[in-house]
Design an enzyme around this catalytic site. Structure first.
Site, short mmCIF file in Angstrom:
data_model
loop_
_atom_site.label_atom_id
_atom_site.label_comp_id
_atom_site.label_asym_id
_atom_site.label_seq_id
_atom_site.Cartn_x
_atom_site.Cartn_y
_atom_site.Cartn_z
N HIS A 159 -0.21 -3.58 4.23
CA HIS A 159 0.40 -4.88 4.06
C HIS A 159 1.42 -4.64 5.43
CE1 HIS A 159 -0.60 -5.18 -0.25
NE2 HIS A 159 -1.62 -5.64 0.44
N GLU A 162 5.07 -4.12 4.70
CA GLU A 162 5.40 -2.86 4.07
C GLU A 162 5.52 -1.77 4.95
OE1 GLU A 162 2.96 -2.84 0.49
OE2 GLU A 162 3.50 -4.89 0.16
N HIS A 271 2.23 2.08 1.25
CA HIS A 271 2.61 0.78 0.85
C HIS A 271 4.07 0.91 0.50
CE1 HIS A 271 -1.21 -1.96 0.32
NE2 HIS A 271 -1.59 -0.68 0.53
N GLU A 364 3.45 3.54 -3.33
CA GLU A 364 4.32 2.47 -3.12
C GLU A 364 5.67 3.48 -2.78
OE1 GLU A 364 4.05 -0.32 -3.18
OE2 GLU A 364 2.22 -0.49 -4.20
ZN LIG Z 1 1.50 -3.17 -0.53
#
Ligand SMILES: [Zn+2]
Length: 1027
Positions: A159, A162, A271, A364
């Site tokens: 992404h 990110e 991410h 994350e």
């Molecule tokens: Zn992401």
């Protein structure tokens, strides 16, 4: 981050803070006073509630690693990693900042030039805008794959906005390179693995993002607006979202090819936007959120995810983090199953798990998606040991080379593990399999070779063992003495056992065809067979250990099948009749011999296998003396393949460990009762609204008059069961005119649960398997001639109209008009069968309303309504609100016509040459709008001609004989349900009709009130409700 919408309540909480401060003047107490709801900032502490503490002891980590989860030797903490690694030269402060594409490229190129002996820079391919997807290899021998050295990887910045992964990977590269040969631990990592590091998978998106973007979406997608972590081919195409795209984007194609180009073993996809390590699957079967959807490697993934989380300074903590809103994200032990959090289709980790040997988790990296430069020293410090600790897992597990007896490597051999997905050997025969500590049984299978099994026992996650395997050519049996063979590499295990001398040649041929290197294999990839051409007692344990999902006993007798196992172990789509028909067609036989399949001896023998869940059957393939082995073999192969397909097409792997994932949680306790079978007895016993229909196996509940028309409403999917319960509940409790009227117009048979219910959400090409269900209901209610099957897996309606009277089409139209999601839809929005017309954006797909037929013709009129996509993010409670009126409308459409509630023998239409006989005490004639000349034939033989006019305003005409004479008296003209008006209007209309009975009349008819209400005396008219 995956995708999370939060409301920013920061200001609200700041206000609370200020007020509190002023009031108490005791700032030191404030965190205590307001901590449960206080807003968090991006790097604040993780706050744990008592409830979350308790969950910590019941989550997946505790389930698998209760004894070792806090053992820092098993799951090294940040501090432990620091201690293990020891002194090393860290990243220079000035490098800890954002790097745009040019800066990143420069940094990678510089590294490759500075450390040529341990690095190799390559581009995996180009982004949509032509930027390189750089990959830097770090290894002692970077340009070539060394035998048995594991290939491991990191991917960052998928992404575009990110970016913490992108930056920390650049810093990771820095420390790995400059400490090589200096720090022992880091050097051994570089020597022992080949690391492929892709800092940015979405460089185009990055360039559109901006630093300081905490939770935004600018630059998340690629330049086509496609979310790359939704763009991989999904397991359930119907779960695609708007941002998924229909075809893989340039970046996705590059990465898919890259993932296939190396035998990757371990990976993480980095991410941002939250702080958690997330593991497969990301997509749930039903497409619902909060459904823990485990893969075969659940335990291993939990270990991988916690390995990362534990090595991070804070991620591993249980509780609320990223409090940009009141709620933030709460994670237990810093890990989560992907779909257990929320589902997504087309993610990279799921695709990779399904189609490569690689095991990947998604991390994350922090609450702040695109940090400012000043934030990096802290972020890097928190992540550096987690990044290293996770990579060390790649050195663990078992690895080896699969070879033939002559030393030739065997490529594409299947490495089956008892508790994980199978992997495949490379063209050089190499394999790697990361494993959890403990004992594992591994079986190596290859076409044309006999399989080999061995066990490994590993102490710690990084423990490694080398197991080379030599396979011998496959003519040799698994158990030589008893002629037991194993064939195939799939996960669907079937035991095929010859129980009569007649079966032996057919099974020998099956063995031959599924093994011999010279002939093409006839075995589908998902099957694994245990073949015993000639059964002898004493093999029960061997069969038990094989743990088959189906056992096929092949024996002599007239071609047919006998089923041994209880019905709930049958594959849901299995049809005995069809199997028997095809056996008879396939094998020409006189059948002049004893059918061993139906004898008790065979059934008892199957019992000794002690297989409680297996689908067990015997297949008779003819008699001795009938020379047709080829056909018998083909028939056996056909049966094996058919059962294999049935077993693998509807397996269920969804389960839930989170209390909130229970759909019943969406109801209050009393409402929950009404959406389950508990409601049935209440209505039957206490309210006398519903009546139980006697049936040996089915729980059929009847509501209405007990007279025709009879309509079955059946949930054929687990997911739609509660809708039927709720509808039944509503119909019984409701005081609405519309519902009361519906109950008065005929009989609705509810079948909320069926024995072979579909556990999986899927589309239906045919509903033939439910034909037997209908026949089952008809065995007790022969007058049943219409059914509504309620399912999901699409947003569309199919009508089956074998009677040709057009009623089901009309029911479908009525349903569609009142279904909130379908009303205006032209196409089935769930369908993956959509095409983009070249150059344009036009989509074509399945219409929301269409016809369908029973495959063998004939059958009962039926409607198949599919109420939702598999991926829809809501509980089954949403189904009810969307479908309640629609279901009512369809049932109303069903009752359109002419009814003679008693004393008639039949009604006939002379012009159409049709007649409708009395059934269940009444005659019902389904009619479309129009005027009809009908003749009623009374039971005493008298006849009466009538003119019946059916319209939207008067959809049902009832005709009652007078009690004093046989001349006809009355008709009930029934409620008008003008399509499109709301329930309120309907109610008003209903009342007005009731209060002002029609006095004008057409010839021979008198109009009477439309419905009976419980509290008003209706003695001035014939009680049309009397049964
Ligand atoms: Zn992401």
């Amino acid at each position: 981050m995956k995708h999370q919408w939060n409301q920013n309540l920061l200001h609200t909480f700041l206000c609370i803070w200020v007020v509190n401060y002023a009031y108490f003047q005791l700032c030191i107490l404030l965190p205590l006073l307001i901590s449960p709801t206080r807003s968090l900032d991006w790097d604040s502490d993780i706050i744990t509630t008592q409830e979350e503490r308790e969950k910590e002891e019941n989550d997946a980590l505790s389930k698998y690693f209760n004894a070792t989860k806090r053992d820092v030797n098993h799951f090294p903490s940040w501090e432990k990693m620091k201690e293990i690694i020891g002194e090393f030269e860290d990243v220079a402060k000035e490098k800890l900042r954002n790097h745009d594409y040019n800066a990143m490229t420069a940094m990678l190129k510089e590294t490759a030039l500075t450390y040529p002996n341990i690095t190799s820079l390559y581009s995996a391919g180009k982004s949509t805008e032509g930027r390189d997807l750089w990959v830097l290899i770090i290894s002692d021998n970077p340009t070539t794959h060394e035998e048995l050295e594991p290939e491991i990887k990191y991917v960052g910045n998928m992404h575009g906005n990110e970016v913490v992964g992108r930056e920390t990977l650049l810093y990771l590269i820095d420390i790995l390179c400059k400490n090589y040969g200096k720090n022992k631990w880091l050097t051994s990592l570089v020597d022992g693995t080949r690391m492929h590091i892709m800092p940015s998978m979405n460089p185009d998106g990055y360039e559109r993002g901006f630093d300081g973007d905490r939770q935004g979406y600018t630059g998340r997608e690629n330049v086509h607006g496609i979310d790359l972590n939704r763009n991989f081919p999904p397991k359930y195409p119907a779960h695609r979202e708007r941002t998924s795209g229909l075809y893989p984007e340039a970046e996705t194609l590059v990465v898919m090819a890259w993932l296939k180009s190396q035998p990757f073993v371990l990976s993480a996809n980095l991410h941002g936007g939250s702080l958690v390590a997330n593991y497969p699957y990301d997509d749930s079967e039903s497409g619902a959120d909060g459904i823990y959807t485990m893969s075969q490697d659940d335990k291993l993934f939990v270990e991988m995810a916690y390995r990362y989380a534990r090595g991070h300074a804070n991620m591993w903590k249980t509780g609320r983090r990223c409090g940009l809103s009141q709620n933030g994200d709460v994670f237990v032990n810093g890990i989560t199953n992907g779909a257990g959090w929320y589902h997504l289709a087309g993610g990279m980790q799921d695709w990779q798990y399904r189609f490569t040997n690689s095991l990947e988790i998604t991390v994350e990296m922090g609450c702040f998606k695109f940090p400012t430069n000043a934030m990096y020293p802290k972020l890097w410090d928190e992540h550096k040991f987690a990044l290293l600790s996770f990579l060390a897992l790649g050195m663990g597990g078992v690895r080896g080379i699969v070879r033939e007896a002559n030393g030739q490597p065997i490529g594409n051999a299947t490495i089956l593990i008892n508790d994980g997905k199978p992997i495949f050997s490379t063209s050089t025969g190499e394999y790697w399999r990361i494993l959890t500590p403990g004992q594992h049984t591994i079986t190596v299978i290859a076409d044309s070779y006999e399989s080999e099994s061995f066990t490994v026992d590993l102490a710690l996650p990084e423990s490694a063992e080398v197991k080379n395997v030599t396979l011998s050519s496959c003519s040799a049996p698994v158990d030589k003495q008893r002629n037991v063979y194993r064939r195939g590499r799939g996960m669907t295990r079937i035991a095929v056992i010859g129980y009569s001398p007649l079966a032996t040649p057919a099974l020998s041929r099956l063995l031959n065809e599924t093994c011999a290197a010279s002939t093409p294999t006839h075995l589908p990839a998902h099957l694994s067979l245990l073949i015993i051409p000639s059964y002898t007692s004493g093999l029960a344990n061997t069969i038990h250990k094989f743990d088959p999902r189906a056992v096929i006993m092949v024996t002599s007798g007239a071609p047919s099948s006998v089923l041994f196992s209880p019905r709930d172990t049958h594959p849901p789509l299995f049809q005995k009749e069809r199997l028997d028909t095809s056996l008879k067609k396939a094998i020409p036989s006189e059948g002049q011999c004893v059918n061993e399949a139906s004898g008790t001896r065979l059934a008892q023998e199957v019992d000794t296998f002690s297989l409680h869940d297996a689908f067990s059957l015997a297949v008779s393939i003819g008699c001795e003396g009938e020379e047709d082995y080829g056909k018998r073999w083909a028939a056996v192969e056909g049966v094996v393949e058919m059962i294999g397909n049935l077993l693998s097409s509807d397996s269920v792997s969804e389960y839930s460990v989170l209390p909130s994932a229970n759909p019943l949680d969406h109801f209050s306790p009393s409402e929950a009762l009404l959406s389950t079978s508990a409601s049935l007895s209440i209505f039957e016993d206490e309210q006398q609204c519903a009546h139980r229909v006697e049936h040996s196996r089915l729980r059929i509940t009847a509501v209405g008059t007990g007279r025709p028309p009879f309509t079955l409403v059946a949930a054929i999917e687990k997911r739609t069961e509660s809708l039927i319960y709720e509808y039944l509940t509503t119909l019984c409790n409701s005081t609405s005119v519309r519902h009361k009227e519906l109950k008065r117009r005929g009989t609705i048979l509810f079948l909320p649960e069926i024995p072979s219910t579909q556990q999986n959400c899927h589309d239906y090409g045919s509903i033939d398997p439910f034909r037997f269900l209908l026949q089952d209901v008809q065995s007790v209610i022969p007058a049943l001639d219409n059914a509504i099957f309620v399912a999901s897996g699409g947003l569309k309606i199919r009508y089956l109209d074998p009677s040709g009277n057009g009623v089901t089409k009309r029911m479908g139209e009525a349903y569609k008009k009142e279904q909130t999601l379908m009303a205006t839809a032209e196409y089935d929005v769930c369908s993956s069968e959509r095409n983009t017309i070249a150059g344009g954006r036009t989509m074509s797909g399945k219409e929301t309303l269409g016809g369908m037929n029973w495959s063998e013709g004939g059958g009962v009129d039926a409607l198949l309504v599919q109420l939702g996509c598999c991926y829809e993010e809501r509980s089954s409670s949403g189904l009810f609100s969307e479908n309640e009126k629609a279901l009512t409308a369809a049932l109303e459409a069903r009752t359109r016509g002419f009814s003679v509630p008693k004393d008639a023998a039949m009604v006939r239409s002379k012009s159409a040459g049709q007649e409708w006989k009395e059934r269940g005490g009444a005659v019902f004639v389904p009619l479309l709008n129009g005027e009809y000349q009908l003749e009623i034939v009374w039971k005493n033989g008298e006849k009466k001609e009538v003119t019946v006019k059916i319209s939207d305003s008067f959809p049902l005409v009832e005709f009652h004989p007078s009690s004093s004479s046989h001349s006809l008296l009355l008709a009930a003209l029934l409620a008008t349900f003008i399509i499109g008006i709301g329930i309120f209007a309907l109610r008003r209309l209903g009342y007005s009709l009731y209060r002002r009975p029609f006095s004008e009349s057409t010839v021979g008819f008198e109009r009477i009130p439309l419905y009976m209400s419980e509290d008003e005396d209706e003695d001035d008219v014939i009680n049309i409700r009397a049964l």
